[in-house]
Motif scaffolding. Structure first.
Motif, PDB file in Angstrom:
ATOM      1  N   LEU A 242       0.825  -1.210   0.000  1.00 52.71           N
ATOM      2  CA  LEU A 242       0.000   0.000   0.000  1.00 52.71           C
ATOM      3  C   LEU A 242       0.857   1.257   0.000  1.00 52.71           C
ATOM      4  O   LEU A 242       0.539   2.244  -0.687  1.00 52.71           O
ATOM      5  N   ILE A 243       1.940   1.242   0.765  1.00 52.44           N
ATOM      6  CA  ILE A 243       2.829   2.410   0.794  1.00 52.44           C
ATOM      7  C   ILE A 243       3.461   2.639  -0.573  1.00 52.44           C
ATOM      8  O   ILE A 243       3.564   3.779  -1.050  1.00 52.44           O
ATOM      9  N   ALA A 244       3.868   1.575  -1.219  1.00 55.48           N
ATOM     10  CA  ALA A 244       4.486   1.705  -2.537  1.00 55.48           C
ATOM     11  C   ALA A 244       3.497   2.253  -3.561  1.00 55.48           C
ATOM     12  O   ALA A 244       3.840   3.119  -4.374  1.00 55.48           O
ATOM     13  N   VAL A 245       2.241   1.776  -3.526  1.00 59.24           N
ATOM     14  CA  VAL A 245       1.231   2.279  -4.457  1.00 59.24           C
ATOM     15  C   VAL A 245       0.934   3.745  -4.207  1.00 59.24           C
ATOM     16  O   VAL A 245       0.819   4.555  -5.142  1.00 59.24           O
ATOM     17  N   GLY A 246       0.799   4.140  -2.918  1.00 64.89           N
ATOM     18  CA  GLY A 246       0.540   5.539  -2.590  1.00 64.89           C
ATOM     19  C   GLY A 246       1.678   6.448  -3.005  1.00 64.89           C
ATOM     20  O   GLY A 246       1.456   7.551  -3.535  1.00 64.89           O
ATOM     21  N   ALA A 247       2.909   6.008  -2.760  1.00 70.56           N
ATOM     22  CA  ALA A 247       4.056   6.822  -3.157  1.00 70.56           C
ATOM     23  C   ALA A 247       4.128   6.982  -4.666  1.00 70.56           C
ATOM     24  O   ALA A 247       4.447   8.058  -5.179  1.00 70.56           O
ATOM     25  N   GLY A 248       3.818   5.909  -5.380  1.00 69.32           N
ATOM     26  CA  GLY A 248       3.828   6.009  -6.831  1.00 69.32           C
ATOM     27  C   GLY A 248       2.772   6.966  -7.354  1.00 69.32           C
ATOM     28  O   GLY A 248       3.031   7.752  -8.278  1.00 69.32           O
ATOM     29  N   ALA A 249       1.567   6.925  -6.769  1.00 71.91           N
ATOM     30  CA  ALA A 249       0.512   7.842  -7.197  1.00 71.91           C
ATOM     31  C   ALA A 249       0.880   9.288  -6.898  1.00 71.91           C
ATOM     32  O   ALA A 249       0.649  10.192  -7.713  1.00 71.91           O
ATOM     33  N   PHE A 250       1.477   9.538  -5.708  1.00 73.69           N
ATOM     34  CA  PHE A 250       1.878  10.900  -5.352  1.00 73.69           C
ATOM     35  C   PHE A 250       2.966  11.420  -6.280  1.00 73.69           C
ATOM     36  O   PHE A 250       2.934  12.575  -6.726  1.00 73.69           O
ATOM     37  N   LEU A 251       3.932  10.576  -6.587  1.00 71.12           N
ATOM     38  CA  LEU A 251       4.997  10.978  -7.498  1.00 71.12           C
ATOM     39  C   LEU A 251       4.447  11.282  -8.886  1.00 71.12           C
ATOM     40  O   LEU A 251       4.867  12.248  -9.537  1.00 71.12           O
ATOM     41  N   LEU A 252       3.476  10.499  -9.349  1.00 75.49           N
ATOM     42  CA  LEU A 252       2.865  10.762 -10.647  1.00 75.49           C
ATOM     43  C   LEU A 252       2.136  12.094 -10.662  1.00 75.49           C
ATOM     44  O   LEU A 252       2.207  12.858 -11.626  1.00 75.49           O
ATOM     45  N   LEU A 253       1.436  12.417  -9.568  1.00 78.60           N
ATOM     46  CA  LEU A 253       0.728  13.693  -9.473  1.00 78.60           C
ATOM     47  C   LEU A 253       1.693  14.859  -9.488  1.00 78.60           C
ATOM     48  O   LEU A 253       1.454  15.885 -10.156  1.00 78.60           O
TER      49      LEU A 253
END
Length: 358
Positions: A242-253
């Motif tokens: 979950l942390i990896a998915v959230g970090a990836g979404a934030f970086l994409l934004l």
């Protein structure tokens, strides 16, 4: 008239006769060589002996020449000039014209031709074909079983025996229990006994276990590959995932925002790119009305000029209400004239726009 009668397995029969007897002339018998076989199709198991039968009969020549050849992409000599040729030398023997091949393999499968040449006979050549088919018992098949699969996914298990002749049929065992072949409505897998493929539509925890494949044919005993264990794992959401998915979404934004800002600063979008001087003529009405967003970039001097121009226009409009303007009547008459042409509307004639036409 002389005729030679042969059995059905004689490959070549050559006879000649004369019709002189019909004319009242005596005929002499003709001499010819005949070749036959007692078995035109020979089937032998791998590593066994294969007997290729060849029998001949001559009329005059007591010592004819015997040759054996194998047909294929080219002609291969098996027995020539009284000796066996490679790869048959040392593992073949001959008795009369019959050849025996010892410890045959799959490479020995093919069509062999026995040729007998009797030069003293009137028809000197006779030949016969013998087909050899070597059967191979099952060999240990190669099995492909995945070690770990995800629950609910489609999985295929493969089994293949490339050496057995005739082609092997396959069976799958799970925990030493035979699995039903084919496909039924209540089963969630499909087993193809000819290709050796075991397909699962969606594996579950109940499908985990030891799997092995068995190949078989009518030549020899069946052979089985070693068992392989297949584990089925459930998909679980973990905190690191979950942390990896959230970090990836934030970086994409963040990257999208930076790209938009950079595009705005460089004027990549149509609303913020710099216009050519000729394009300002089309936006001049919006500029004079104050609705154009580009007026925010103009200097204070240009804004002051615009305000002065507006005040002059308002004073001129007030004076026009009091008295008629002759020039307006004159302009109206000119427009009604048949040869009237409108004046050039060049942005250079608008002096108050020089401040932003750079």
């Amino acid at each position: 008239m002389v005729s030679l009668q042969n059995c059905s397995n004689v490959a070549i029969t050559r006879s000649q006769g004369s019709s002189a007897a019909d004319k009242g002339v005596s005929a002499s018998p003709t001499a010819s060589v005949t070749v036959s076989t007692s078995k035109a199709k020979v089937v032998a198991h791998e590593n066994a002996n294969a007997v290729l039968s060849c029998e001949f009969k001559t009329e005059k020549d007591p010592n004819p020449r015997i040759e054996w050849k194998k047909n294929g992409k080219g002609i291969t000599f098996v027995y020539f000039e009284g000796n066996f040729r490679e790869p048959y030398a040392g593992r073949a023997s001959i008795d009369g014209a019959t050849v025996t091949l010892h410890s045959v393999t799959q490479k020995d499968t093919g069509v062999y031709r026995c040729e007998v040449t009797a030069k003293m006979d009137h028809v000197p050549l006779g030949e016969i074909n013998v087909t050899l088919n070597v059967l191979v018992p099952p060999h240990t098949p190669s099995c492909e079983v995945p070690e770990t699969v995800l629950s609910g996914s489609a999985v295929e298990l493969h089994c293949k025996d490339k050496l057995s002749i005739p082609a092997a049929t396959y069976s799958w065992y799970k925990d030493n229990k035979a699995m039903a072949a084919g496909h039924t409505l209540d089963s969630h897998y499909n087993l193809d006994t000819h290709s050796g493929t075991l397909k699962f539509k969606a594996v579950s925890k109940a499908d985990a276990g030891h799997y092995r494949c068995e190949s078989s044919n009518e030549v020899g005993p069946p052979k089985s590959c070693p068992g392989h264990k297949m584990e089925v794992k459930e998909f679980e959401l973990s905190l690191p995932l979950l942390i990896a998915v959230g970090a990836g979404a934030f970086l994409l934004l963040v990257l999208c925002c930076l790209g938009a800002c950079l595009c705005y600063r460089r004027g990549c979008c149509c609303c913020c790119r710099r216009r050519k001087p000729s394009e300002y003529f089309h936006i001049m009405p919006r500029f004079l009305s104050g609705s154009c967003p580009h007026t925010r970039r103009f200097s204070a001097a240009s804004l002051k000029a615009r305000q002065c121009h507006a005040s002059v226009c308002r004073s001129s409009a007030a004076s026009l209400k009091a008295r008629p303007v002759p020039c307006q009547q004159e302009n109206k008459q000119r427009r009604n004239h048949p040869n009237y042409s409108p004046p050039m509307q060049d942005p250079r004639f608008y002096k108050h726009t020089k401040s932003f036409m750079i």
